[in-house]
Scaffold this active site. Structure first.
Site, PDB file in Angstrom:
ATOM      1  CG  HIS A  81       4.003  -9.731   1.496  1.00  0.00           C
ATOM      2  ND1 HIS A  81       2.662  -9.843   1.236  1.00  0.00           N
ATOM      3  CD2 HIS A  81       4.521  -9.035   0.445  1.00  0.00           C
ATOM      4  CE1 HIS A  81       2.375  -9.241   0.096  1.00  0.00           C
ATOM      5  NE2 HIS A  81       3.489  -8.753  -0.404  1.00  0.00           N
ATOM      6  N   GLY A  83       0.189 -12.977  -3.006  1.00  0.00           N
ATOM      7  CA  GLY A  83      -1.261 -13.092  -3.074  1.00  0.00           C
ATOM      8  C   GLY A  83      -1.689 -14.316  -3.855  1.00  0.00           C
ATOM      9  N   GLY A 119       0.810  -1.215   0.000  1.00  0.00           N
ATOM     10  CA  GLY A 119       0.000   0.000   0.000  1.00  0.00           C
ATOM     11  C   GLY A 119       0.838   1.258   0.000  1.00  0.00           C
TER      12      GLY A 119
END
Length: 350
Positions: A184, A191, A128
């Site tokens: 992550h 993802g 983000g």
């Protein structure tokens, strides 16, 4: 767990059971794995910002390397998933090494194919953020790299593999998905690998005998909420909200996949009836119908290679099924003449 969450999980488990029952009734379950896997590849890649039209993804020949960069990246997922499914079918457990291998396949030949490919990341990543922004301004900062970080990744995978009858397999899959995305582990592909792990876990736990579930279309349609729900677990500990959202998505995905499998099976039977009605009782004609389900858009060369027949025989077979109304020429800008089963495409593209 709230009553609403409990009910959502129960409904999702019922939908998964119905999907598994449908898959068990298929005469050749692996036949329909390929088109559903390609749908998943297209949607899961779109969630990460890589878009390839589904028709193009359905038309990629597994023996040929896509020339379009986006299509190659999408199809890399198909190859990585098949690698993972084979790994599980061989009776091997999920390991960090297996995930590293998957990630290397996923980014092969893409911009992410760097020195970090196929290995747990050794650099800090942020989620983000935008180019030029400070790390502290990122929406979420996964753990920094190092020995402790690598241990946490291994602990996560070990926990996934550990049998625990006290936790429902669907809830466990939702918890593991959150943990994987929070860690992550890789510089790219987290993802896509994390969503593939959902299907692998349900397959490993025996909830699904055949990994045909396509989870990403539902989450792609709710992309903003998907990321918000994951973040809310980290910021406010809202596990209830995440598990309820996750279970609703998996349940809806199971219902959609089951409906599609039923429709594809019906189409398969209808197309074979047309073949018989046209007087084409040769085994290869029926095999070509099956091939058109697994590879919805193809060339005569593809047919010859798959059926093990000469180019002349392949061309004759395709022509006969075109005359019978089973196949039609697929019009596009491709330099090669391609064909498709329109009834199959109508189901996959709806």
């Amino acid at each position: 767990m709230s009553t609403a969450t409990f009910n959502t999980v129960a409904n999702a488990r019922a939908s998964l059971a119905a999907l598994d029952a449908s898959a068990r009734q298929l005469p050749n379950p692996g036949l329909l794995r390929q088109p559903t896997l390609r749908q998943e590849a297209q949607s899961t890649s779109a969630l990460e910002g890589t878009f390839g039209p589904l028709e193009q993804v359905l038309g990629v020949d597994a023996d040929e390397e896509p020339t379009d960069a986006a299509i190659r990246e999408v199809f890399n997922y198909v190859i990585a998933a098949e690698h993972a499914f084979q790994w599980i079918d061989d009776g091997r457990p999920l390991t960090v090494g297996m995930l590293e291998s998957m990630q290397g396949i996923l980014v092969d030949g893409t911009a992410a194919d760097t020195g970090q490919a196929g290995r747990i990341r050794t650099t800090q990543v942020v989620i983000g953020s935008h180019r030029g922004a400070h790390v502290r301004d990122a929406r979420f900062r996964p753990p920094p790299p190092g020995i402790y970080f690598e241990d946490r990744v291994r602990d996560c995978i070990d926990w996934v593999m550990r049998s625990n009858r006290a936790i429902d397999p669907l809830i466990k899959a939702g918890m593991a998905h959150y943990q994987f995305e929070t860690l992550h582990p890789f510089n790219d592909g987290n993802g896509r690998i994390g969503r593939l792990l959902i299907v692998l876990q349900l397959h490993l736990s025996g909830v699904l005998s055949e990994p045909t579930l396509t989870v990403s279309p539902w989450f792609e349609a709710r992309r903003a909420e998907y990321y918000e729900r994951l973040l809310a677990v980290s910021t406010t500990g809202d596990w209830n909200g995440w598990i309820e959202f996750f279970a609703a998505g998996v349940g809806a995905a199971a219902e959609s996949t089951a409906s599609q499998l039923t429709d594809l099976l019906q189409v398969q039977n209808d197309l074979k009836s047309r073949v018989r009605a046209a007087g084409l009782r040769a085994e290869n004609a029926m095999r070509l119908v099956d091939y058109a389900l697994a590879q919805p858009i193809f060339t005569v060369r593809n047919v010859g290679r798959h059926l093990g027949v000469t180019s002349t025989r392949a061309r004759t077979l395709v022509g006969q099924l075109v005359d019978a109304g089973v196949l039609r020429q697929y019009d596009d800008s491709s330099y090669s003449r391609r064909f498709a089963a329109p009834d199959v495409l109508a189901i996959l593209l709806r």
